[in-house]
Design an enzyme around this catalytic site. Structure first.
Site, PDB file in Angstrom:
ATOM      1  N   SER A   1       0.683  -1.121   0.054  1.00  0.00           N
ATOM      2  CA  SER A   1      -0.168  -0.060  -0.080  1.00  0.00           C
ATOM      3  C   SER A   1       0.707   1.197   0.175  1.00  0.00           C
ATOM      4  O   SER A   1       1.975   1.189   0.328  1.00  0.00           O
ATOM      5  CB  SER A   1      -0.789  -0.020   1.339  1.00  0.00           C
ATOM      6  OG  SER A   1      -1.985  -1.050   1.234  1.00  0.00           O
TER       7      SER A   1
HETATM    8  N1  SAH Z   1      -0.640  -4.560   3.517  1.00  0.00           N
HETATM    9  C1  SAH Z   1       0.239  -5.459   2.794  1.00  0.00           C
HETATM   10  C2  SAH Z   1      -0.198  -5.995   1.591  1.00  0.00           C
HETATM   11  C3  SAH Z   1      -1.317  -5.523   0.649  1.00  0.00           C
HETATM   12  S1  SAH Z   1      -1.809  -6.227  -0.637  1.00  0.00           S
HETATM   13  C4  SAH Z   1       1.429  -4.466   2.561  1.00  0.00           C
HETATM   14  O1  SAH Z   1       1.219  -3.312   2.451  1.00  0.00           O
HETATM   15  O2  SAH Z   1       2.401  -4.854   2.217  1.00  0.00           O
HETATM   16  C5  SAH Z   1      -3.086  -7.151  -0.065  1.00  0.00           C
HETATM   17  C6  SAH Z   1      -2.564  -8.564   0.462  1.00  0.00           C
HETATM   18  O3  SAH Z   1      -3.664  -9.617   0.926  1.00  0.00           O
HETATM   19  C7  SAH Z   1      -1.926  -9.498  -0.734  1.00  0.00           C
HETATM   20  O4  SAH Z   1      -0.500  -9.882  -0.332  1.00  0.00           O
HETATM   21  C8  SAH Z   1      -2.763 -10.444  -0.882  1.00  0.00           C
HETATM   22  O5  SAH Z   1      -1.757 -11.840  -1.094  1.00  0.00           O
HETATM   23  C9  SAH Z   1      -3.343 -10.852   0.451  1.00  0.00           C
HETATM   24  N2  SAH Z   1      -4.716 -11.637   0.444  1.00  0.00           N
HETATM   25  C10 SAH Z   1      -5.755 -11.419  -0.268  1.00  0.00           C
HETATM   26  N3  SAH Z   1      -6.629 -12.372  -0.077  1.00  0.00           N
HETATM   27  C11 SAH Z   1      -6.073 -13.067   1.065  1.00  0.00           C
HETATM   28  C12 SAH Z   1      -6.742 -14.043   1.964  1.00  0.00           C
HETATM   29  N4  SAH Z   1      -7.891 -14.453   1.819  1.00  0.00           N
HETATM   30  N5  SAH Z   1      -5.936 -14.430   2.948  1.00  0.00           N
HETATM   31  C13 SAH Z   1      -4.756 -14.073   3.157  1.00  0.00           C
HETATM   32  N6  SAH Z   1      -4.067 -13.137   2.450  1.00  0.00           N
HETATM   33  C14 SAH Z   1      -4.890 -12.589   1.427  1.00  0.00           C
END
Ligand code: SAH
Length: 273
Positions: A108
């Site tokens: 993000s």
């Molecule tokens: N907040 C983090 C990543 C944001 S992107 C940062 O800033 O680094 C959102 C993340 O959610 C991604 O890594 C994706 O793989 C994860 N994601 C999506 N659906 C998910 C689920 N059902 N369970 C666990 N992770 C999930």
């Protein structure tokens, strides 16, 4: 419109018009009430000298200057955890924009990290328990762990095992390394829609991907007095603030419009949704 290029020393026009809080590449910007700074050069270009830590500090100062961070604790933690350790090599770390991290996911934008940290600040006090669903790079999990300290617990749950592994490496290089080693910070592979019951109830839950609706297990794992911040919606999403009252009821309000990648199954994500 985009939310990139945070720093522009010659440009003091803080625009409060709706702007993009784009947490997913390739989709048009969502309208938000978050102010942005419009300019064409990035922080790293303006401050090409100095160490990564200095540049990270300058990024945080810029966010403060433009009114995107007001909390001293959030300033402290964002200065402590160097964002550059969490973005892929070659990616500009200090630009106020989401960046691709592979697997159809993004880290993000700094202003969104700041917004979520501020919304959760009261629930990230020393000794408290925090859950970061969709922990991706591990950046916010490291921030949470730093705020709750060694007596607290910060858990990241991420469903792409490769991202779990790389996030652990990122954290090991960061100021939160000792918390990982000491066991108060951990990152797990799993479906975050189920939460992480082992260390529930949580004072703070952050969800870093947009859910079509708030998953019930996450509400169940929130402590009375606890707060969850979660983007909710499909194409148009709201960053919702869910407070669990002491009697167990929940109060929900919308903070702002956002655009995040979906909280979904691993297969759907790897297929490109
Ligand atoms: N907040 C983090 C990543 C944001 S992107 C940062 O800033 O680094 C959102 C993340 O959610 C991604 O890594 C994706 O793989 C994860 N994601 C999506 N659906 C998910 C689920 N059902 N369970 C666990 N992770 C999930």
């Amino acid at each position: 419109m985009s939310s990139d290029n945070l720093a522009c020393p010659s440009t003091s026009d803080l625009r409060t018009q709706p702007v993009a809080a784009l947490d997913k590449e390739g989709i048009g910007p969502a309208m938000t009430s978050i102010p942005m700074i419009a300019c064409s050069t990035s922080l790293s270009e303006h401050h090409s000298g100095g160490s990564g830590t200095n540049k990270n500090k300058q990024m945080v100062e810029q966010l403060q200057r433009y009114g995107l961070i007001s909390s001293k604790k959030v300033v402290e933690v964002m200065e402590t955890i160097d964002r550059a350790l969490f973005v892929p090599d070659g990616t500009p770390a200090y630009v106020d924009s989401p960046m691709a991290i592979g697997y159809n996911a993004t880290i993000s934008a700094p202003h969104m990290h700041a917004t979520c940290l501020q919304l959760l600040e009261e629930n990230l006090q020393p000794g408290m328990h925090a859950l970061d669903v969709g922990s991706g790079t591990g950046y916010l999990t490291a921030c949470f762990a730093t705020m709750v300290g060694p007596q607290g617990r910060a858990i990241g749950v991420e469903h792409i095992p490769e991202l779990v592994a790389s996030s652990i490496k990122n954290i090991e290089k960061s100021a939160a390394a000792s918390l990982l080693k000491g066991g108060s910070l951990s990152v797990h592979a799993g479906d975050g829609r189920e939460g992480w019951p082992e260390h529930a109830p949580y004072d703070a839950i952050h969800v870093g991907a947009a859910a079509p609706e708030i998953p019930q297990p996450l509400i169940d794992q929130l402590k009375p007095g606890g707060r969850m911040v979660i983007p909710v919606g499909k194409i148009f999403q709201d960053l919702q603030v869910v407070d669990k009252n002491l009697d167990g009821s929940v109060s929900i309000r919308s903070e702002t419009a956002v655009r995040y990648v979906p909280l979904t199954s691993r297969d759907a994500q790897l297929k490109g949704y």
